[in-house]
Design an enzyme around this catalytic site. Structure first.
Site, PDB file in Angstrom:
ATOM      1  N   ARG A 117     -14.892 -44.063 -12.749  1.00 36.97           N
ATOM      2  CA  ARG A 117     -14.048 -43.091 -12.826  1.00 36.97           C
ATOM      3  C   ARG A 117     -13.856 -42.963 -11.161  1.00 36.97           C
ATOM      4  O   ARG A 117     -14.684 -43.263 -10.446  1.00 36.97           O
ATOM      5  CB  ARG A 117     -14.851 -41.796 -13.130  1.00 36.97           C
ATOM      6  CG  ARG A 117     -15.056 -41.743 -14.807  1.00 36.97           C
ATOM      7  CD  ARG A 117     -16.017 -40.692 -15.164  1.00 36.97           C
ATOM      8  NE  ARG A 117     -16.414 -40.556 -16.626  1.00 36.97           N
ATOM      9  CZ  ARG A 117     -17.573 -40.940 -17.106  1.00 36.97           C
ATOM     10  NH1 ARG A 117     -18.237 -41.679 -16.150  1.00 36.97           N
ATOM     11  NH2 ARG A 117     -17.664 -41.212 -18.197  1.00 36.97           N
ATOM     12  N   LYS A 143     -21.162 -39.133 -15.342  1.00 34.22           N
ATOM     13  CA  LYS A 143     -20.885 -38.034 -15.919  1.00 34.22           C
ATOM     14  C   LYS A 143     -22.100 -37.467 -16.514  1.00 34.22           C
ATOM     15  O   LYS A 143     -22.997 -38.157 -16.875  1.00 34.22           O
ATOM     16  CB  LYS A 143     -19.907 -38.285 -17.149  1.00 34.22           C
ATOM     17  CG  LYS A 143     -19.250 -37.097 -17.642  1.00 34.22           C
ATOM     18  CD  LYS A 143     -18.148 -37.544 -18.707  1.00 34.22           C
ATOM     19  CE  LYS A 143     -17.326 -36.298 -19.437  1.00 34.22           C
ATOM     20  NZ  LYS A 143     -16.139 -36.751 -20.111  1.00 34.22           N
ATOM     21  N   HIS A 222      -7.367 -43.786 -13.526  1.00 32.57           N
ATOM     22  CA  HIS A 222      -7.954 -43.846 -14.816  1.00 32.57           C
ATOM     23  C   HIS A 222      -7.330 -45.190 -15.458  1.00 32.57           C
ATOM     24  O   HIS A 222      -8.069 -45.633 -16.432  1.00 32.57           O
ATOM     25  CB  HIS A 222      -7.541 -42.509 -15.672  1.00 32.57           C
ATOM     26  CG  HIS A 222      -8.992 -42.471 -16.498  1.00 32.57           C
ATOM     27  ND1 HIS A 222     -10.306 -42.057 -16.163  1.00 32.57           N
ATOM     28  CD2 HIS A 222      -8.997 -42.161 -17.774  1.00 32.57           C
ATOM     29  CE1 HIS A 222     -11.161 -41.972 -16.854  1.00 32.57           C
ATOM     30  NE2 HIS A 222     -10.407 -42.042 -18.264  1.00 32.57           N
ATOM     31  N   ARG A 225      -9.622 -47.944 -15.384  1.00 32.08           N
ATOM     32  CA  ARG A 225     -10.715 -47.860 -16.206  1.00 32.08           C
ATOM     33  C   ARG A 225     -10.481 -48.496 -17.812  1.00 32.08           C
ATOM     34  O   ARG A 225     -11.224 -48.972 -18.029  1.00 32.08           O
ATOM     35  CB  ARG A 225     -11.288 -46.467 -15.931  1.00 32.08           C
ATOM     36  CG  ARG A 225     -12.503 -46.026 -16.919  1.00 32.08           C
ATOM     37  CD  ARG A 225     -13.176 -44.892 -16.335  1.00 32.08           C
ATOM     38  NE  ARG A 225     -14.094 -44.226 -17.241  1.00 32.08           N
ATOM     39  CZ  ARG A 225     -15.486 -44.595 -17.213  1.00 32.08           C
ATOM     40  NH1 ARG A 225     -15.783 -45.487 -16.319  1.00 32.08           N
ATOM     41  NH2 ARG A 225     -16.325 -44.062 -18.080  1.00 32.08           N
ATOM     42  N   HIS A 248     -20.588 -44.315 -21.439  1.00 39.53           N
ATOM     43  CA  HIS A 248     -20.148 -43.290 -22.734  1.00 39.53           C
ATOM     44  C   HIS A 248     -21.286 -42.964 -23.613  1.00 39.53           C
ATOM     45  O   HIS A 248     -21.996 -44.009 -23.769  1.00 39.53           O
ATOM     46  CB  HIS A 248     -18.888 -44.104 -23.375  1.00 39.53           C
ATOM     47  CG  HIS A 248     -17.785 -44.186 -22.707  1.00 39.53           C
ATOM     48  ND1 HIS A 248     -16.737 -45.245 -23.075  1.00 39.53           N
ATOM     49  CD2 HIS A 248     -17.163 -43.406 -21.952  1.00 39.53           C
ATOM     50  CE1 HIS A 248     -15.681 -44.889 -21.992  1.00 39.53           C
ATOM     51  NE2 HIS A 248     -16.121 -43.926 -21.563  1.00 39.53           N
ATOM     52  N   TYR A 257     -10.647 -46.548 -25.194  1.00 39.17           N
ATOM     53  CA  TYR A 257     -10.291 -47.246 -23.965  1.00 39.17           C
ATOM     54  C   TYR A 257      -9.862 -48.782 -24.204  1.00 39.17           C
ATOM     55  O   TYR A 257      -8.866 -49.425 -23.324  1.00 39.17           O
ATOM     56  CB  TYR A 257     -11.540 -47.341 -22.935  1.00 39.17           C
ATOM     57  CG  TYR A 257     -11.688 -46.003 -22.374  1.00 39.17           C
ATOM     58  CD1 TYR A 257     -11.350 -45.915 -20.745  1.00 39.17           C
ATOM     59  CD2 TYR A 257     -11.988 -44.888 -22.839  1.00 39.17           C
ATOM     60  CE1 TYR A 257     -11.551 -44.754 -20.225  1.00 39.17           C
ATOM     61  CE2 TYR A 257     -12.224 -43.777 -22.255  1.00 39.17           C
ATOM     62  CZ  TYR A 257     -12.135 -43.655 -20.896  1.00 39.17           C
ATOM     63  OH  TYR A 257     -12.207 -42.365 -20.176  1.00 39.17           O
TER      64      TYR A 257
END
Length: 295
Positions: A117, A143, A222, A225, A248, A257
């Protein structure tokens, strides 16, 4: 109706934007209800109807593997050009532009090769570079405030080392003595700052336009990514390994993704069809040979 401010007028916010905003407000009230000793008795947002958002698709503009290669080639060219200009006439302004070009080249490779990210990359300091199990690594906060560490491939390290070596030379220091942001802004008088996310958006779109990429004005960090996930899956990396690399919690997020997941060439029917064709082509064993083995 939810509106987004834009110039002199306004426009309706996208469903995904409204959903994120409501989720953030709801999460805040949930925290207040649980942690304010009764000052907040309920979450007023919990009953608000939220717009439907397709959980299986993303609005982020995608990049093909060839387009990522075009971006990488463009940063290589710009870094080489600014290095040549600086060497020909090493003024403070040209030195700052030289460092910026090397920094941008290193950042693009980091985003493309690791799929980080943008906040995970820009929040890093030089001291987050490390070693583990014989490999050079980057430590970062993922995250959910999770401490994470990823290996740095040779392709990324080449650009990072070039950038840090030039930065150290400009400071009259060594790479080991460097401190501060990993990706820094450098003024003509040598002051360091931390590269900001809006600057990366502007730079990436300019770079993509120069590289001749049609979706240049829609790209974001992004997008890289997403390209990381798609390229990794196309290269045969197991889904769970891509999930772990991207941090994730839910594998369904990783699947979103993967822009190539609907590619008909990847359909399991092809694998099963080849397997069955192979079995049909295999000559049957003679009956007596089977009997002898049983005996």
């Amino acid at each position: 109706m939810w509106r987004e401010l834009g110039g002199t007028g306004s426009r309706a916010a996208k469903p995904s934007t409204v959903a994120r905003a409501l989720a953030s407000v709801s999460s805040w009230y949930t925290h207040l209800v649980a942690n304010t000793d009764g000052q907040f008795a309920c979450n007023p947002v919990v009953a608000v109807k939220r717009p439907k958002v397709n959980a299986h698709t993303s609005t982020t503009a995608g990049l093909t593997l060839d387009e990522v290669d075009l971006l990488l080639a463009q940063t290589d060219d710009e870094a080489a050009d600014r290095t040549k200009r600086w060497q020909a006439a090493p003024t403070p302004v040209r030195n700052a532009r030289h460092l910026a070009a090397l920094r941008d080249r290193a950042l693009l490779r980091l985003l493309g090769d690791l799929g980080l990210r943008i906040s995970e990359a820009l929040d890093r300091d030089v001291t987050d570079l490390s070693y583990n199990a014989g490999q050079r690594t980057l430590k970062f906060i993922g995250k959910g405030t999770q401490q994470r560490e990823r290996p740095l491939p040779a392709h990324t390290l080449e650009a990072l080392d070039d950038y840090l070596a030039a930065r150290a030379a400009h400071a009259g220091s060594t790479i080991d003595a460097l401190s501060g942001p990993l990706f820094a802004t450098t003024s003509s008088v040598g002051h360091l700052g931390r590269l900001a996310e809006p600057n990366v958006f502007t730079w990436l779109r300019r770079l993509a336009s120069a590289a001749g990429i049609a979706s240049a004005n829609r790209l974001s960090p992004h997008s890289l990514r997403h390209a990381f996930a798609t390229s990794a899956r196309a290269a045969g990396v197991p889904l769970e390994d891509v999930q772990d690399a991207m941090g994730h919690a839910d594998v369904r997020t990783t699947r979103r993704y993967d822009r190539d997941r609907h590619n008909l060439d990847r359909d399991p029917a092809h694998v099963l069809g080849r397997r069955r064709a192979s079995r049909r082509a295999k000559p049957a064993e003679p009956a007596d040979a089977s009997e002898n083995r049983t005996a």
